[in-house]
Design a protein around this motif. Structure first.
Motif, PDB file in Angstrom:
ATOM      1  N   GLU A 169       1.067  -1.759  -0.170  1.00  0.00           N
ATOM      2  CA  GLU A 169       0.184   0.112  -0.139  1.00  0.00           C
ATOM      3  C   GLU A 169       0.737   1.419  -0.183  1.00  0.00           C
ATOM      4  N   CYS A 170       0.360   2.063  -0.732  1.00  0.00           N
ATOM      5  CA  CYS A 170       0.347   3.520  -0.993  1.00  0.00           C
ATOM      6  C   CYS A 170       0.573   4.547  -0.210  1.00  0.00           C
ATOM      7  N   ASP A 171       0.697   5.491  -0.102  1.00  0.00           N
ATOM      8  CA  ASP A 171      -0.205   7.042   0.177  1.00  0.00           C
ATOM      9  C   ASP A 171      -0.809   7.178  -1.523  1.00  0.00           C
ATOM     10  N   PRO A 172      -2.287   7.227  -1.196  1.00  0.00           N
ATOM     11  CA  PRO A 172      -2.995   7.513  -2.705  1.00  0.00           C
ATOM     12  C   PRO A 172      -2.306   8.135  -3.373  1.00  0.00           C
ATOM     13  N   VAL A 181      -1.975  -1.985  -9.204  1.00  0.00           N
ATOM     14  CA  VAL A 181      -2.465  -3.151  -9.636  1.00  0.00           C
ATOM     15  C   VAL A 181      -3.906  -3.039  -9.108  1.00  0.00           C
ATOM     16  N   VAL A 182      -4.618  -4.067 -10.039  1.00  0.00           N
ATOM     17  CA  VAL A 182      -6.060  -4.211  -9.826  1.00  0.00           C
ATOM     18  C   VAL A 182      -6.784  -5.089  -9.311  1.00  0.00           C
ATOM     19  N   LEU A 183      -7.058  -5.035  -8.093  1.00  0.00           N
ATOM     20  CA  LEU A 183      -7.186  -5.925  -6.450  1.00  0.00           C
ATOM     21  C   LEU A 183      -8.675  -7.357  -7.287  1.00  0.00           C
ATOM     22  N   GLY A 184      -8.406  -8.733  -7.137  1.00  0.00           N
ATOM     23  CA  GLY A 184      -9.053  -9.170  -7.462  1.00  0.00           C
ATOM     24  C   GLY A 184      -9.190 -10.577  -6.065  1.00  0.00           C
ATOM     25  N   GLU A 185      -9.832 -11.437  -7.292  1.00  0.00           N
ATOM     26  CA  GLU A 185     -10.858 -12.461  -5.437  1.00  0.00           C
ATOM     27  C   GLU A 185      -9.382 -12.734  -4.668  1.00  0.00           C
ATOM     28  N   GLU A 186      -9.221 -13.123  -3.597  1.00  0.00           N
ATOM     29  CA  GLU A 186      -8.038 -13.704  -2.535  1.00  0.00           C
ATOM     30  C   GLU A 186      -8.276 -14.975  -3.528  1.00  0.00           C
ATOM     31  N   GLN A 187      -6.455 -15.219  -3.719  1.00  0.00           N
ATOM     32  CA  GLN A 187      -6.481 -16.935  -3.929  1.00  0.00           C
ATOM     33  C   GLN A 187      -5.154 -17.296  -3.217  1.00  0.00           C
ATOM     34  N   GLY A 188      -4.784 -18.572  -3.131  1.00  0.00           N
ATOM     35  CA  GLY A 188      -3.780 -19.595  -2.653  1.00  0.00           C
ATOM     36  C   GLY A 188      -2.843 -18.129  -1.465  1.00  0.00           C
ATOM     37  N   GLY A 189      -3.279 -17.731  -0.442  1.00  0.00           N
ATOM     38  CA  GLY A 189      -2.468 -16.300  -0.167  1.00  0.00           C
ATOM     39  C   GLY A 189      -2.333 -15.659  -1.098  1.00  0.00           C
ATOM     40  N   GLY A 190      -2.539 -15.256  -1.502  1.00  0.00           N
ATOM     41  CA  GLY A 190      -2.209 -13.358  -2.307  1.00  0.00           C
ATOM     42  C   GLY A 190      -3.793 -13.321  -2.924  1.00  0.00           C
ATOM     43  N   ASP A 204      -8.186   8.300 -10.829  1.00  0.00           N
ATOM     44  CA  ASP A 204      -7.738   7.560 -12.066  1.00  0.00           C
ATOM     45  C   ASP A 204      -7.390   5.904 -12.062  1.00  0.00           C
ATOM     46  N   ALA A 205      -6.378   5.962 -10.497  1.00  0.00           N
ATOM     47  CA  ALA A 205      -5.946   4.850 -10.472  1.00  0.00           C
ATOM     48  C   ALA A 205      -7.178   3.887  -9.386  1.00  0.00           C
ATOM     49  N   PRO A 206      -7.017   2.744 -10.034  1.00  0.00           N
ATOM     50  CA  PRO A 206      -7.894   1.694  -9.888  1.00  0.00           C
ATOM     51  C   PRO A 206      -7.593   1.274  -7.998  1.00  0.00           C
ATOM     52  N   SER A 207      -5.911   0.864  -7.625  1.00  0.00           N
ATOM     53  CA  SER A 207      -6.734   1.117  -6.082  1.00  0.00           C
ATOM     54  C   SER A 207      -4.746   1.469  -5.893  1.00  0.00           C
ATOM     55  N   ASN A 208      -4.243   1.789  -4.380  1.00  0.00           N
ATOM     56  CA  ASN A 208      -2.894   1.819  -3.658  1.00  0.00           C
ATOM     57  C   ASN A 208      -2.125   0.727  -3.766  1.00  0.00           C
ATOM     58  N   LEU A 209      -2.382  -0.114  -4.510  1.00  0.00           N
ATOM     59  CA  LEU A 209      -1.094  -1.481  -4.652  1.00  0.00           C
ATOM     60  C   LEU A 209       0.152  -1.492  -5.184  1.00  0.00           C
ATOM     61  N   MET A 210       1.105  -0.627  -4.667  1.00  0.00           N
ATOM     62  CA  MET A 210       2.166  -0.729  -6.086  1.00  0.00           C
ATOM     63  C   MET A 210       2.586  -1.984  -5.797  1.00  0.00           C
ATOM     64  N   ILE A 211       3.363  -1.543  -7.162  1.00  0.00           N
ATOM     65  CA  ILE A 211       4.780  -2.722  -6.828  1.00  0.00           C
ATOM     66  C   ILE A 211       5.421  -2.729  -7.052  1.00  0.00           C
ATOM     67  N   ASN A 212       6.227  -3.184  -6.056  1.00  0.00           N
ATOM     68  CA  ASN A 212       7.462  -2.825  -5.264  1.00  0.00           C
ATOM     69  C   ASN A 212       8.720  -3.641  -4.883  1.00  0.00           C
ATOM     70  N   TYR A 254       0.741 -10.131  -3.896  1.00  0.00           N
ATOM     71  CA  TYR A 254       0.981 -10.416  -2.858  1.00  0.00           C
ATOM     72  C   TYR A 254       1.274  -9.071  -2.520  1.00  0.00           C
ATOM     73  N   THR A 255       0.639  -8.824  -0.870  1.00  0.00           N
ATOM     74  CA  THR A 255       0.562  -7.636  -0.408  1.00  0.00           C
ATOM     75  C   THR A 255       1.448  -7.498   0.701  1.00  0.00           C
ATOM     76  N   PHE A 256       2.872  -7.169   0.836  1.00  0.00           N
ATOM     77  CA  PHE A 256       4.293  -7.030   1.707  1.00  0.00           C
ATOM     78  C   PHE A 256       3.747  -5.742   2.227  1.00  0.00           C
ATOM     79  N   THR A 257       3.607  -6.392   3.875  1.00  0.00           N
ATOM     80  CA  THR A 257       3.441  -5.386   5.303  1.00  0.00           C
ATOM     81  C   THR A 257       4.448  -4.712   5.927  1.00  0.00           C
ATOM     82  N   GLY A 258       5.409  -5.291   5.460  1.00  0.00           N
ATOM     83  CA  GLY A 258       6.989  -4.628   6.124  1.00  0.00           C
ATOM     84  C   GLY A 258       7.586  -3.065   5.345  1.00  0.00           C
ATOM     85  N   SER A 259       8.034  -2.973   5.074  1.00  0.00           N
ATOM     86  CA  SER A 259       9.198  -1.653   5.043  1.00  0.00           C
ATOM     87  C   SER A 259       9.589  -1.693   3.828  1.00  0.00           C
TER      88      SER A 259
END
Ligand code: UTP
Length: 297
Positions: A169-172, A181-190, A204-212, A254-259
């Motif tokens: 997650e980044c600051d919108p 990325v555009v978030l779809g259904e939960e699957q396999g731990g991701g 226009d951003a579909p999410s605030n999930l940035m590719i890291n 997969y959403t990384f939650t560290g820094s």
């Protein structure tokens, strides 16, 4: 049509290190930015250690001119080892050996011209061959809460197969600096990725999930990179190739939650140094005191 891929093991990791590092001039003129140190380890070593912890067996570096010192860094230095042994410096010997890939486990190839990240990845095609591989952007130094980011990606991959992208997650307000990325259904731990957008406008951003900067990709990406036109910034972009691959194969996130610290930028590099130094037993107490004094707190 999108099809699922066989779950073949991920044994190799690619580290693109051929960029010019212009944001770090003059430091990066003669010293590769990947060799600048966070506390006492070069930036590149953090990504290599993360890959090794995730079970990677072979480390592929895509280098360029002036980057030979990266190859030296991952080589054995018999004189240094001999000198440390003769002086009974067992702690230093252990530091060297735990950061040293085994003989025959590294490969180096040259990008020749910095034509973009996608082109750098394509340069690794012969060494990777016809198997899935991990891609780590070494500038992105990660501090995980538990296991490393690539280890978590491997777990999702073992459940889902296909291609996996780490996001966070980044600051919108900042989405327009990243791929999201555009978030779809939960699957396999991701989760299923239903789309990707490079540097979207905030509205226009579909999410605030940035590719890291951590990926597991299927080898079919190489064919797409080979025939790819240059994209944003006149460079061959990996995201453009992933968008084309996503029309044929599944992508999961997969959403990384560290820094994550972007050590390609001055601010990120300084933040990484302070953060890692504060965490360590040897440097933490003194650095905490110094920072408090500097801030007047
Ligand atoms: P960056 O865009 O952050 O690196 O690429 P850069 O181009 O070196 O940085 P600046 O903007 O000039 O300061 C992310 C990663 O991709 C590699 C870089 O070395 C970095 O690890 N890269 C980038 C390549 O290997 N080749 C390229 O052509 C571009």
């Amino acid at each position: 049509m999108v099809s699922s891929c066989p779950k073949r093991p991920v044994r190799k990791a690619v580290f693109p290190v051929a960029g010019l590092g212009t944001r770090f001039l003059p430091a990066s003129k003669a010293v590769p930015k990947e060799m600048l140190t966070v506390v006492d380890m070069p930036v590149i070593q953090y990504a290599v250690n993360e890959a090794r912890e995730a079970g990677i067996e072979h480390f592929v570096f895509v280098t360029g001119r002036n980057k030979g010192v990266i190859e030296d860094h991952f080589d054995l230095q018999p004189e240094l080892v001999g000198m440390l042994a003769s002086r009974n410096k067992s702690d230093m010997l252990e530091v060297l050996s735990k950061n040293q890939p085994e003989a025959g486990r590294t490969s180096f190839t040259r990008q020749q011209e910095p034509l973009g990240l996608g082109h750098a990845v394509w340069c690794a095609r012969d060494i990777v061959g016809d198997e899935p591989f991990a891609l780590l952007l070494p500038d992105m130094v990660m501090k995980a809460k538990n296991e490393g980011c690539l280890s978590s990606l491997m777990e999702v991959y073992n459940n889902t197969g296909g291609n996996i992208i780490a996001v966070e997650e980044c600051d919108p307000k900042d989405v327009s600096s990243y791929g999201v990325v555009v978030l779809g259904e939960e699957q396999g731990g991701g989760f299923a990725i239903n789309g990707m957008v490079e540097k979207p406008a905030v509205e226009d951003a579909p999410s605030n999930l940035m590719i890291n900067g951590r990926y597991i990709l299927q080898p079919e990406i190489f064919k797409l990179l080979e025939n790819q036109e240059t994209g944003a910034g006149g460079e061959i972009q990996i995201t453009d190739a992933m968008l084309r691959l996503a029309k044929m194969q599944e992508f999961f996130g997969y959403t990384f939650t560290g820094s994550t610290y972007d050590c390609g930028s001055k601010e990120g590099f300084i933040a990484a140094n302070v953060s890692f130094a504060l965490d360590r037993d040897d440097t933490g107490p003194v650095v905490r005191k110094l920072v408090a004094e500097l801030l007047g707190i």
